[in-house]
Design a protein around this motif. Sequence first.
Motif, PDB file in Angstrom:
ATOM      1  N   ARG A 293      13.732  -4.722   3.719  1.00  0.00           N
ATOM      2  CA  ARG A 293      13.125  -6.050   3.712  1.00  0.00           C
ATOM      3  C   ARG A 293      11.877  -6.026   4.591  1.00  0.00           C
ATOM      4  O   ARG A 293      11.966  -5.837   5.806  1.00  0.00           O
ATOM      5  CB  ARG A 293      14.094  -7.106   4.208  1.00  0.00           C
ATOM      6  CG  ARG A 293      13.490  -8.511   4.220  1.00  0.00           C
ATOM      7  CD  ARG A 293      14.567  -9.564   4.401  1.00  0.00           C
ATOM      8  NE  ARG A 293      14.033 -10.892   4.582  1.00  0.00           N
ATOM      9  CZ  ARG A 293      13.612 -11.686   3.598  1.00  0.00           C
ATOM     10  NH1 ARG A 293      13.646 -11.237   2.338  1.00  0.00           N
ATOM     11  NH2 ARG A 293      13.166 -12.896   3.848  1.00  0.00           N
ATOM     12  N   PHE A 294      10.735  -6.188   3.932  1.00  0.00           N
ATOM     13  CA  PHE A 294       9.476  -6.310   4.660  1.00  0.00           C
ATOM     14  C   PHE A 294       9.322  -7.766   5.090  1.00  0.00           C
ATOM     15  O   PHE A 294       9.569  -8.675   4.305  1.00  0.00           O
ATOM     16  CB  PHE A 294       8.288  -5.930   3.763  1.00  0.00           C
ATOM     17  CG  PHE A 294       8.261  -4.475   3.387  1.00  0.00           C
ATOM     18  CD1 PHE A 294       7.704  -3.531   4.240  1.00  0.00           C
ATOM     19  CD2 PHE A 294       8.780  -4.050   2.174  1.00  0.00           C
ATOM     20  CE1 PHE A 294       7.663  -2.189   3.887  1.00  0.00           C
ATOM     21  CE2 PHE A 294       8.740  -2.702   1.812  1.00  0.00           C
ATOM     22  CZ  PHE A 294       8.182  -1.770   2.672  1.00  0.00           C
ATOM     23  N   LYS A 295       8.917  -7.977   6.336  1.00  0.00           N
ATOM     24  CA  LYS A 295       8.705  -9.327   6.846  1.00  0.00           C
ATOM     25  C   LYS A 295       7.244  -9.478   7.247  1.00  0.00           C
ATOM     26  O   LYS A 295       6.587  -8.501   7.601  1.00  0.00           O
ATOM     27  CB  LYS A 295       9.618  -9.603   8.034  1.00  0.00           C
ATOM     28  CG  LYS A 295      11.090  -9.590   7.661  1.00  0.00           C
ATOM     29  CD  LYS A 295      11.947  -9.936   8.856  1.00  0.00           C
ATOM     30  CE  LYS A 295      13.416  -9.922   8.471  1.00  0.00           C
ATOM     31  NZ  LYS A 295      14.260 -10.246   9.621  1.00  0.00           N
ATOM     32  N   SER A 296       6.776 -10.723   7.234  1.00  0.00           N
ATOM     33  CA  SER A 296       5.360 -10.974   7.482  1.00  0.00           C
ATOM     34  C   SER A 296       4.893 -10.507   8.851  1.00  0.00           C
ATOM     35  O   SER A 296       3.740 -10.140   9.019  1.00  0.00           O
ATOM     36  CB  SER A 296       5.045 -12.458   7.307  1.00  0.00           C
ATOM     37  OG  SER A 296       5.766 -13.225   8.254  1.00  0.00           O
ATOM     38  N   ASP A 297       5.770 -10.494   9.830  1.00  0.00           N
ATOM     39  CA  ASP A 297       5.328 -10.154  11.181  1.00  0.00           C
ATOM     40  C   ASP A 297       6.023  -8.921  11.776  1.00  0.00           C
ATOM     41  O   ASP A 297       5.633  -8.436  12.824  1.00  0.00           O
ATOM     42  CB  ASP A 297       5.512 -11.360  12.106  1.00  0.00           C
ATOM     43  CG  ASP A 297       6.931 -11.927  12.036  1.00  0.00           C
ATOM     44  OD1 ASP A 297       7.732 -11.441  11.222  1.00  0.00           O
ATOM     45  OD2 ASP A 297       7.220 -12.868  12.783  1.00  0.00           O
TER      46      ASP A 297
ATOM     47  N   THR B  82       6.803  -3.955   8.745  1.00  0.00           N
ATOM     48  CA  THR B  82       5.728  -3.926   7.745  1.00  0.00           C
ATOM     49  C   THR B  82       5.445  -2.522   7.209  1.00  0.00           C
ATOM     50  O   THR B  82       4.566  -2.374   6.363  1.00  0.00           O
ATOM     51  CB  THR B  82       4.426  -4.498   8.329  1.00  0.00           C
ATOM     52  OG1 THR B  82       4.057  -3.723   9.484  1.00  0.00           O
ATOM     53  CG2 THR B  82       4.592  -5.958   8.703  1.00  0.00           C
ATOM     54  N   ARG B  83       6.212  -1.525   7.664  1.00  0.00           N
ATOM     55  CA  ARG B  83       5.983  -0.164   7.166  1.00  0.00           C
ATOM     56  C   ARG B  83       7.309   0.572   7.084  1.00  0.00           C
ATOM     57  O   ARG B  83       8.127   0.496   7.994  1.00  0.00           O
ATOM     58  CB  ARG B  83       5.026   0.582   8.117  1.00  0.00           C
ATOM     59  CG  ARG B  83       4.582   1.928   7.594  1.00  0.00           C
ATOM     60  CD  ARG B  83       3.452   2.473   8.501  1.00  0.00           C
ATOM     61  NE  ARG B  83       2.824   3.622   7.916  1.00  0.00           N
ATOM     62  CZ  ARG B  83       3.228   4.876   8.113  1.00  0.00           C
ATOM     63  NH1 ARG B  83       4.265   5.139   8.877  1.00  0.00           N
ATOM     64  NH2 ARG B  83       2.589   5.878   7.552  1.00  0.00           N
TER      65      ARG B  83
ATOM     66  N   PHE C 146       0.838  -1.194   0.000  1.00  0.00           N
ATOM     67  CA  PHE C 146       0.000   0.000   0.000  1.00  0.00           C
ATOM     68  C   PHE C 146       0.875   1.247   0.000  1.00  0.00           C
ATOM     69  O   PHE C 146       1.887   1.300   0.697  1.00  0.00           O
ATOM     70  CB  PHE C 146      -0.883   0.049   1.256  1.00  0.00           C
ATOM     71  CG  PHE C 146      -1.893  -1.051   1.341  1.00  0.00           C
ATOM     72  CD1 PHE C 146      -3.161  -0.884   0.812  1.00  0.00           C
ATOM     73  CD2 PHE C 146      -1.578  -2.256   1.950  1.00  0.00           C
ATOM     74  CE1 PHE C 146      -4.095  -1.904   0.899  1.00  0.00           C
ATOM     75  CE2 PHE C 146      -2.500  -3.280   2.041  1.00  0.00           C
ATOM     76  CZ  PHE C 146      -3.765  -3.105   1.508  1.00  0.00           C
ATOM     77  N   ALA C 147       0.458   2.251  -0.769  1.00  0.00           N
ATOM     78  CA  ALA C 147       1.055   3.580  -0.675  1.00  0.00           C
ATOM     79  C   ALA C 147       0.210   4.357   0.317  1.00  0.00           C
ATOM     80  O   ALA C 147      -1.019   4.390   0.203  1.00  0.00           O
ATOM     81  CB  ALA C 147       1.048   4.275  -2.030  1.00  0.00           C
TER      82      ALA C 147
ATOM     83  N   PHE D  76       3.276  -2.940   4.034  1.00  0.00           N
ATOM     84  CA  PHE D  76       3.244  -4.301   3.508  1.00  0.00           C
ATOM     85  C   PHE D  76       2.292  -5.148   4.341  1.00  0.00           C
ATOM     86  O   PHE D  76       2.303  -5.100   5.570  1.00  0.00           O
ATOM     87  CB  PHE D  76       4.653  -4.894   3.562  1.00  0.00           C
ATOM     88  CG  PHE D  76       4.733  -6.359   3.269  1.00  0.00           C
ATOM     89  CD1 PHE D  76       4.475  -6.846   1.994  1.00  0.00           C
ATOM     90  CD2 PHE D  76       5.069  -7.253   4.265  1.00  0.00           C
ATOM     91  CE1 PHE D  76       4.555  -8.206   1.729  1.00  0.00           C
ATOM     92  CE2 PHE D  76       5.170  -8.611   4.007  1.00  0.00           C
ATOM     93  CZ  PHE D  76       4.904  -9.085   2.739  1.00  0.00           C
ATOM     94  N   GLN D  77       1.458  -5.914   3.647  1.00  0.00           N
ATOM     95  CA  GLN D  77       0.529  -6.836   4.310  1.00  0.00           C
ATOM     96  C   GLN D  77       0.763  -8.229   3.732  1.00  0.00           C
ATOM     97  O   GLN D  77       0.472  -8.474   2.555  1.00  0.00           O
ATOM     98  CB  GLN D  77      -0.909  -6.385   4.074  1.00  0.00           C
ATOM     99  CG  GLN D  77      -1.947  -7.254   4.725  1.00  0.00           C
ATOM    100  CD  GLN D  77      -3.336  -6.758   4.378  1.00  0.00           C
ATOM    101  OE1 GLN D  77      -3.640  -6.508   3.217  1.00  0.00           O
ATOM    102  NE2 GLN D  77      -4.164  -6.593   5.397  1.00  0.00           N
ATOM    103  N   SER D  78       1.318  -9.102   4.545  1.00  0.00           N
ATOM    104  CA  SER D  78       1.613 -10.469   4.116  1.00  0.00           C
ATOM    105  C   SER D  78       0.313 -11.233   3.895  1.00  0.00           C
ATOM    106  O   SER D  78      -0.609 -11.154   4.702  1.00  0.00           O
ATOM    107  CB  SER D  78       2.452 -11.175   5.185  1.00  0.00           C
ATOM    108  OG  SER D  78       2.664 -12.522   4.846  1.00  0.00           O
TER     109      SER D  78
END
Length: 173
Positions: A160-164, A167-168, A64-65, A117-119
């Motif tokens: 690096r975005f991670k699932s948990d 995330t931003r 998402f932006a 980021f949303q995993s």
Amino acid sequence: MNTTHTPNMYSRRFAAAFTATLAVALLVMTPGKAHAVDGDRQVTHLRVRIVTGGDDLRQASNAFAEFSYTALNGSHVSISQNLNNGVSWPNGSTRTVDVELPALVLYSNMREFAIRFQSGQSNPFDTGDNWNLNDIRVTAILDDGTETLIVQDSGNPYYRFKSDVNTRRAWVL
């Protein structure tokens, strides 16, 4: 006929002519791009260019932006737009997405741009997604068509975005 000019007459006339010449020279020599950062210019949309690194953005995950600014009435406004709509962005791919903005967003009132980021998981057996962002460029498109770069970062990966966690990623404008 001899006319006598007083020094004050020459100095006022010279000062006026010099000032006018200088003003014209500045207008002619100032590039159009310089006006792009005029705080009173309206921003019509943002152009977001993203390069994915060695870990893709998996199907069912979302980027998402997020953009915030101060409205003319002084209130704080935030908008969010899904950049990929759950579609996979493979390793090493480049995507450019335009983010439309409401009317009357002034350049000087921009506050923050972020990627959130949303995993996602395509099925219940998938593990959480991670995503490498290698390059990002965000350009503000102004009402006169000029463009101004407002965010530019790169690395391998840059972020690096991670699932948990992580995330931003935000940039103050």
